[in-house]
Design an enzyme around this catalytic site. Structure first.
Site, mmCIF file in Angstrom:
data_model
loop_
_atom_site.group_PDB
_atom_site.id
_atom_site.type_symbol
_atom_site.label_atom_id
_atom_site.label_comp_id
_atom_site.label_asym_id
_atom_site.label_seq_id
_atom_site.Cartn_x
_atom_site.Cartn_y
_atom_site.Cartn_z
ATOM 1 N N LYS A 1 0.866 -1.183 0.000
ATOM 2 C CA LYS A 1 0.000 0.000 0.000
ATOM 3 C C LYS A 1 0.901 1.231 0.000
ATOM 4 O O LYS A 1 1.578 1.524 0.980
ATOM 5 C CB LYS A 1 -0.923 0.015 1.215
ATOM 6 C CG LYS A 1 -1.980 1.104 1.122
ATOM 7 C CD LYS A 1 -2.953 1.032 2.271
ATOM 8 C CE LYS A 1 -4.112 1.993 2.051
ATOM 9 N NZ LYS A 1 -3.688 3.373 1.772
ATOM 10 N N ASP B 1 2.032 5.116 -0.037
ATOM 11 C CA ASP B 1 1.574 6.325 0.647
ATOM 12 C C ASP B 1 1.716 7.517 -0.294
ATOM 13 O O ASP B 1 2.692 8.257 -0.249
ATOM 14 C CB ASP B 1 2.422 6.533 1.907
ATOM 15 C CG ASP B 1 1.824 7.574 2.822
ATOM 16 O OD1 ASP B 1 0.683 7.996 2.579
ATOM 17 O OD2 ASP B 1 2.509 7.974 3.779
ATOM 18 N N GLU C 1 2.535 1.701 4.709
ATOM 19 C CA GLU C 1 1.235 1.754 5.378
ATOM 20 C C GLU C 1 0.652 0.383 5.656
ATOM 21 O O GLU C 1 -0.059 0.181 6.632
ATOM 22 C CB GLU C 1 0.237 2.522 4.514
ATOM 23 C CG GLU C 1 0.322 4.017 4.596
ATOM 24 C CD GLU C 1 -0.894 4.653 3.962
ATOM 25 O OE1 GLU C 1 -1.975 4.620 4.577
ATOM 26 O OE2 GLU C 1 -0.772 5.159 2.848
#
Length: 321
Positions: free
Chosen positions: A27, A29, A172
């Site tokens: 994921k 950022d 993340e």
């Protein structure tokens, strides 16, 4: 040929899946964007449908890396800090800039990288109905990685290795994607499940309290709100850390023209409303926090930055960031 417009598919927050076949991506950022590559020209569109091409001029060369095909690509625009980690703070000056001379300077000092993770359209054919595994294969075949764009690898298996890798990289979290799932434009689906290492979400800026001491004459903290199930804007707490002086000055310049005499948000405690400067609830910011209390307040909050890719109407209690 004119490529059709798409809205990005959205993920639901959750835990690692326990059944089915899944892929796991990091994921990133950054800022979500769709890239429309047509006749080797690149147009970048944000999650809320705004053309942001001018802000990321180094990504124009992507048009020469797709083998002459017309494509619609999905991905995250990311900036890296001095340690090589994705940094939403580093990306902030790129997101809001539209001055060509300043953009040229920022391209040199804070270059971005486009992390491409999906393909929605190839030439005259939509690919959204294809399963994830086939879309990813096409993406890897048709896009040649470059200095400013990549097609990051994904994990396949239980997902625990991906989570541990994301933690070691300071990311993340991960996004789990069902291997046989289609792309669902504009929909939030559990076929994409984001598993976070820490909590972040967006809030509407409803006002601010003046600072004291070293922050005298500046913003001390921001007063935040979210929309409840009925659409009413309700108080969600405040954030007073995570700001640099430059960020505070920028926020002050943006909020001053929006001031209003009364609070735009319901449920503000007396201690928070005292000395508050209220503003029209038009700006959205991202906040990292440790806990969401039973009375609907965030605790141990830290500011991460404005989200110009999201509108206040997108900020709802039912939708975690």
């Amino acid at each position: 040929m004119t490529l059709p417009s798409y809205a990005p598919m959205l993920a639901k927050a959750g835990s690692l899946p326990v059944a089915g076949e899944w892929a796991y991506e990091m994921k990133w950022d950054g800022v979500r964007a769709l890239a429309y590559v047509e006749d080797r020209a690149v147009r970048l569109v944000s999650r809320n449908g705004k053309d942001v091409t001018v802000a990321y001029t180094e990504l124009r060369m992507l048009g020469g890396a797709v083998g002459g095909h017309d494509l619609v690509l999905d991905g995250e625009i990311v900036a890296f800090d001095a340690a090589g980690r994705p940094s939403f703070g580093a990306l902030q000056p790129r997101m809001h800039q539209r001055n060509p001379a300043k953009i040229a300077e920022l391209v040199r000092s804070v270059p971005v990288t486009f992390m491409l993770f999906d393909l929605l359209h190839v030439n005259a054919v939509s690919a959204v109905g294809l399963p994830y595994r086939e879309r990813r294969q096409l993406l890897e075949e048709l896009v040649t990685p470059g200095a400013r764009w990549q097609v990051p690898v994904y994990f396949h298996g239980a997902g625990t290795d991906a989570v541990e890798a994301s933690k070691s990289l300071g990311l993340e979290g991960v996004v789990a994607k069902r291997l046989d799932s289609p792309y669902r434009p504009g929909q939030r689906s559990a076929d994409w499940t984001k598993v976070k290492n820490f909590r972040t979400r967006e809030f509407v800026i409803c006002g601010w309290q003046p600072g004291e001491g070293r922050r005298a004459g500046m913003i001390g903290s921001l007063l935040l709100g979210v929309h409840d199930a009925s659409g009413r804007l309700v108080f969600a707490g405040h954030v007073g850390t995570g700001f640099t002086e430059r960020v505070l000055a920028d926020l002050g310049a943006r909020l001053t023209p929006l001031e209003r005499p009364d609070p735009p948000v319901a449920g503000v405690p007396r201690e928070q409303s005292r000395n508050a400067h209220w503003v029209e609830p038009l700006l959205v910011g991202e906040v990292r926090y440790a806990e969401w209390t039973q009375d609907g307040r965030i605790r141990h909050a830290s500011w991460r930055g404005l989200r110009e890719d999201k509108g206040p109407e997108d900020v709802r209690i039912s939708q975690a960031s």
